[in-house]
Design a protein around this motif. Sequence first.
Motif, PDB file in Angstrom:
ATOM      1  N   THR A 110     -31.638  32.810  -6.980  1.00  0.00           N
ATOM      2  CA  THR A 110     -30.982  31.518  -6.808  1.00  0.00           C
ATOM      3  C   THR A 110     -31.116  30.685  -8.080  1.00  0.00           C
ATOM      4  OG1 THR A 110     -32.949  30.457  -5.896  1.00  0.00           O
ATOM      5  CG2 THR A 110     -31.475  31.554  -4.339  1.00  0.00           C
ATOM      6  N   LYS A 111     -30.132  29.838  -8.295  1.00  0.00           N
ATOM      7  CA  LYS A 111     -30.158  28.969  -9.469  1.00  0.00           C
ATOM      8  C   LYS A 111     -31.028  27.742  -9.203  1.00  0.00           C
ATOM      9  CE  LYS A 111     -25.544  28.968  -9.884  1.00  0.00           C
ATOM     10  NZ  LYS A 111     -25.024  30.106  -9.133  1.00  0.00           N
ATOM     11  N   SER A 112     -31.146  26.898 -10.193  1.00  0.00           N
ATOM     12  CA  SER A 112     -32.040  25.726 -10.093  1.00  0.00           C
ATOM     13  C   SER A 112     -31.585  24.739  -9.032  1.00  0.00           C
ATOM     14  CB  SER A 112     -32.135  25.019 -11.446  1.00  0.00           C
ATOM     15  OG  SER A 112     -30.848  24.622 -11.893  1.00  0.00           O
ATOM     16  N   ASP A 113     -30.312  24.836  -8.612  1.00  0.00           N
ATOM     17  CA  ASP A 113     -29.831  23.966  -7.538  1.00  0.00           C
ATOM     18  C   ASP A 113     -29.859  24.661  -6.175  1.00  0.00           C
ATOM     19  OD1 ASP A 113     -27.831  25.775  -8.000  1.00  0.00           O
ATOM     20  OD2 ASP A 113     -26.217  24.299  -8.207  1.00  0.00           O
ATOM     21  N   GLY A 114     -30.485  25.852  -6.095  1.00  0.00           N
ATOM     22  CA  GLY A 114     -30.621  26.545  -4.816  1.00  0.00           C
ATOM     23  C   GLY A 114     -29.340  27.197  -4.331  1.00  0.00           C
ATOM     24  N   THR A 115     -28.487  27.637  -5.256  1.00  0.00           N
ATOM     25  CA  THR A 115     -27.207  28.232  -4.870  1.00  0.00           C
ATOM     26  C   THR A 115     -27.104  29.679  -5.345  1.00  0.00           C
ATOM     27  OG1 THR A 115     -26.054  27.544  -6.890  1.00  0.00           O
ATOM     28  CG2 THR A 115     -26.056  25.992  -5.035  1.00  0.00           C
ATOM     29  N   VAL A 116     -26.270  30.431  -4.664  1.00  0.00           N
ATOM     30  CA  VAL A 116     -25.814  31.750  -5.102  1.00  0.00           C
ATOM     31  C   VAL A 116     -24.308  31.774  -4.907  1.00  0.00           C
ATOM     32  CG1 VAL A 116     -25.777  34.220  -4.596  1.00  0.00           C
ATOM     33  CG2 VAL A 116     -27.952  32.997  -4.588  1.00  0.00           C
ATOM     34  N   ASP A 117     -23.578  32.126  -5.955  1.00  0.00           N
ATOM     35  CA  ASP A 117     -22.127  32.163  -5.917  1.00  0.00           C
ATOM     36  C   ASP A 117     -21.678  33.590  -6.234  1.00  0.00           C
ATOM     37  OD1 ASP A 117     -19.378  31.915  -6.294  1.00  0.00           O
ATOM     38  OD2 ASP A 117     -19.536  29.955  -7.250  1.00  0.00           O
ATOM     39  N   LEU A 118     -21.177  34.293  -5.220  1.00  0.00           N
ATOM     40  CA  LEU A 118     -20.796  35.700  -5.411  1.00  0.00           C
ATOM     41  C   LEU A 118     -19.627  35.872  -6.365  1.00  0.00           C
ATOM     42  CD1 LEU A 118     -22.661  35.887  -2.909  1.00  0.00           C
ATOM     43  CD2 LEU A 118     -21.193  37.709  -2.072  1.00  0.00           C
ATOM     44  N   GLN A 119     -18.931  34.795  -6.655  1.00  0.00           N
ATOM     45  CA  GLN A 119     -17.798  34.885  -7.567  1.00  0.00           C
ATOM     46  C   GLN A 119     -18.226  34.929  -9.033  1.00  0.00           C
ATOM     47  OE1 GLN A 119     -13.642  33.176  -6.849  1.00  0.00           O
ATOM     48  NE2 GLN A 119     -14.602  31.554  -8.059  1.00  0.00           N
ATOM     49  N   ILE A 120     -19.399  34.364  -9.337  1.00  0.00           N
ATOM     50  CA  ILE A 120     -19.824  34.295 -10.740  1.00  0.00           C
ATOM     51  C   ILE A 120     -21.220  34.859 -10.987  1.00  0.00           C
ATOM     52  CG2 ILE A 120     -18.336  32.330 -11.294  1.00  0.00           C
ATOM     53  CD1 ILE A 120     -20.749  30.492 -10.955  1.00  0.00           C
ATOM     54  N   ASP A 121     -22.017  35.027  -9.948  1.00  0.00           N
ATOM     55  CA  ASP A 121     -23.394  35.477 -10.136  1.00  0.00           C
ATOM     56  C   ASP A 121     -23.478  36.996 -10.011  1.00  0.00           C
ATOM     57  OD1 ASP A 121     -24.159  32.863 -10.423  1.00  0.00           O
ATOM     58  OD2 ASP A 121     -24.768  32.619  -8.322  1.00  0.00           O
ATOM     59  N   PRO A 122     -24.211  37.649 -10.912  1.00  0.00           N
ATOM     60  CA  PRO A 122     -24.316  39.114 -10.860  1.00  0.00           C
ATOM     61  C   PRO A 122     -25.360  39.584  -9.857  1.00  0.00           C
ATOM     62  CG  PRO A 122     -25.504  38.281 -12.757  1.00  0.00           C
ATOM     63  CD  PRO A 122     -24.871  37.082 -12.102  1.00  0.00           C
ATOM     64  N   SER A 123     -25.052  40.642  -9.157  1.00  0.00           N
ATOM     65  CA  SER A 123     -26.057  41.322  -8.344  1.00  0.00           C
ATOM     66  C   SER A 123     -26.870  42.228  -9.262  1.00  0.00           C
ATOM     67  CB  SER A 123     -25.375  42.154  -7.255  1.00  0.00           C
ATOM     68  OG  SER A 123     -26.290  43.050  -6.647  1.00  0.00           O
ATOM     69  N   THR A 124     -28.188  42.169  -9.124  1.00  0.00           N
ATOM     70  CA  THR A 124     -29.051  42.985  -9.984  1.00  0.00           C
ATOM     71  C   THR A 124     -29.527  44.258  -9.290  1.00  0.00           C
ATOM     72  OG1 THR A 124     -31.009  41.712  -9.296  1.00  0.00           O
ATOM     73  CG2 THR A 124     -29.833  40.966 -11.273  1.00  0.00           C
ATOM     74  N   GLY A 125     -29.120  44.477  -8.059  1.00  0.00           N
ATOM     75  CA  GLY A 125     -29.500  45.688  -7.335  1.00  0.00           C
ATOM     76  C   GLY A 125     -28.825  45.725  -5.979  1.00  0.00           C
ATOM     77  N   GLY A 126     -29.013  46.818  -5.260  1.00  0.00           N
ATOM     78  CA  GLY A 126     -28.378  46.969  -3.950  1.00  0.00           C
ATOM     79  C   GLY A 126     -27.268  47.987  -4.013  1.00  0.00           C
ATOM     80  N   THR A 127     -26.255  47.828  -3.157  1.00  0.00           N
ATOM     81  CA  THR A 127     -25.155  48.793  -3.115  1.00  0.00           C
ATOM     82  C   THR A 127     -24.121  48.548  -4.204  1.00  0.00           C
ATOM     83  OG1 THR A 127     -24.143  47.403  -1.398  1.00  0.00           O
ATOM     84  CG2 THR A 127     -25.369  49.348  -0.659  1.00  0.00           C
ATOM     85  N   TYR A 128     -24.233  47.426  -4.910  1.00  0.00           N
ATOM     86  CA  TYR A 128     -23.431  47.226  -6.117  1.00  0.00           C
ATOM     87  C   TYR A 128     -24.205  46.344  -7.078  1.00  0.00           C
ATOM     88  CZ  TYR A 128     -22.061  42.334  -5.147  1.00  0.00           C
ATOM     89  OH  TYR A 128     -22.059  40.977  -4.948  1.00  0.00           O
ATOM     90  N   THR A 129     -23.860  46.421  -8.341  1.00  0.00           N
ATOM     91  CA  THR A 129     -24.478  45.568  -9.357  1.00  0.00           C
ATOM     92  C   THR A 129     -23.381  44.911 -10.182  1.00  0.00           C
ATOM     93  OG1 THR A 129     -24.653  47.429 -10.905  1.00  0.00           O
ATOM     94  CG2 THR A 129     -26.584  46.952  -9.525  1.00  0.00           C
ATOM     95  N   GLY A 130     -23.762  43.835 -10.854  1.00  0.00           N
ATOM     96  CA  GLY A 130     -22.812  43.088 -11.658  1.00  0.00           C
ATOM     97  C   GLY A 130     -22.089  42.041 -10.828  1.00  0.00           C
TER      98      GLY A 130
END
Length: 481
Positions: A110-130
Motif C-alpha cells: 500500500t502507498k503512504s495514503d493507504g491505497t492500492v490502484d490495480l490500474q497503476i500499481d504493479p503486482s510483485t507476486g501471485g498469479t501475475y506480476t507487473g
Amino acid sequence: MNVLLTRKYGSSLKLFQQIFKNLNKAKKVNSSFSTCCKHPRVNRLLIKVGVRHISTDMAPVFTVSPKGHLLVDDKLHIKLTGLPKEKKVTVYGFLEEEGKKFESNAWFETKSDGTVDLQIDPSTGGTYTGVSPMGIFWSMVACPGQLEGIRMMKKNMDTPFRTSVSVHDGHLNLGEVRVNSDGALGSTLIDRYYKAPGVRVEEVTDGRLRGKLYLPPGPGPHSGVIDLFGTVGGIVEFRSALLASRGIASFALPYFLYKDLPQALEDLDLDYFMEAIDWLLGRRDIIPGGVGVIGVSKGGDIALMMGTYSPKVKCAVNINGCPIAAMYDMKYKSRGETIKAVPFNMDGLKYEDDKVIMKGSLDIKTEDILPVWTSDVKTLHVLGEDDLCYPTVECIKCLQSLYPRDKAHNCEVLSYPRAGHLIEPPYTPLCSVSYHKTFNLHFLWGGHPEEHAKAQEESWSRILNLFRTELVCSSQHNARL
C-alpha cells in the motif's frame, strides 16, 4: 458489513443486525458496532454461528469503474482505499461457474495514503506480476481438488461471471488465502456479463439449420456474422452474445453433436454453411449485401472455406484454423465437389503426461491450401505461435505466399508469440489444457498466461474493427463502444 461474512453466515447475521437495532432502542449499547459485538447476547450469537472474530476497524473500500452493467471485455479500474499505509497486502479473486472454481492472487504494498490502484500499481507476486488492470481476472487458475482440464466457459448468457475480490493482510499464496478465507480485510463482488441489456436471442430451427441468433438492441438493420467453434461440438454462444452486445448480430451456428445435426465430423457438408449465409441475409433486420464469419480451430477452417466459395462472405476471421480440410473431406454436394482432407497422421502425435499434442499430426502441402486468394474476401488470421494443436503459423505463411500482389491486402495476419490455441475475448483465463469430449482425450493447447492475455485483448479490438469496417455496422448501439 463484510461481504464475505454476509455470504457465509447469511440469515444469522440478519438476526444479529436485528439484535443490534433492538439493543440500541433499549439504550443498552450505544450505536457503535464494536461495542455491540462485545455485548454478551450478541457475542453468544456470533460464537453459535461460528464467528470467532469480527474486525471492528473501518473496512477498506473498493471502487470499481465503470459502473452499471459490465461486460466481460470492459477494462475495469479497481482501486482500494482505507488500508494501512505502506503494508504488504494480497488481492484475491475467486469465481465459481457451474461448480467449477477458479482463483487468482496479486501482491501489493500500500502507498503512504493507504491505497492500492490495480490500474497503476504493479503486482510483485501471485498469479501475475507487473501492472495489469485486469490481471486478477485473466490470471485465474483452477482451484485444486477438481477434475483435471476444466475450462472456464459461460453457458448461461443471462447470468454473469461473478467474481469475489478480497484483500488480505500480508503477501499470501493461494493456499494461505484459502486457509484464512475468513480473514479478509474487505471484499466486493464484481459481475461481468457476455450479454448486454436489450440483446435479443432467437432459437433457430429452419430447414436443417440449428442454432441461436443474437441481435443487438433496436430494430436494426444490423450487420450479420456467423460464429463457429471447433471439434468440441454442440453450440457455444458466449462470443455471439458479446458480439451482439457490441452492436453486431451474430448467429451461433453449431454443425455437429447438437440436436438432430450430424453426430460425426465426417458427415459434414459445405452446403449447410452456405444455407446459413442465405438464411441470415434473408432477414429484414440484417444489412443486405454480405456477412462476416468468425471461427476458431476447425471453425476457422470452415470460415475460410465459406469465404473462398461464397461471394456473400465479405470478411472472415480465422482464429488458429488452417486453410485446409483437416482430417475429414468436406463435401460440397450442390456443386458435385469434395474438398479433399489432409489426413490425420498418428505418427505425428506427441504425448506429455498422457496429454495429446496434435500439432505434428497434419502433413500439409502447398497443394492442400484452400485457394482463398481467388475470392475478394477480406481475411484476418489470429495466430498463437505457441499453438500445440494446429500448425497454424506455417499454414498461414504458406497461404500468404500464394496471394498475388494485387490481392495481398486481403490477407491480414496477427501473430502472437507465446499465445496458445484457444484465443478468446479479453480477460478470459488461458486454457492450456482441457478434456476434449469428442476425442475422449486431454489436449494441450499451449500458451503462456501474460502473452496470451495480451493477444486476446488486442485481437478482439481488431476483430470488432474489421466487422464494423467491412460490414457497415449499424451505429445506433456503438456510442458506448
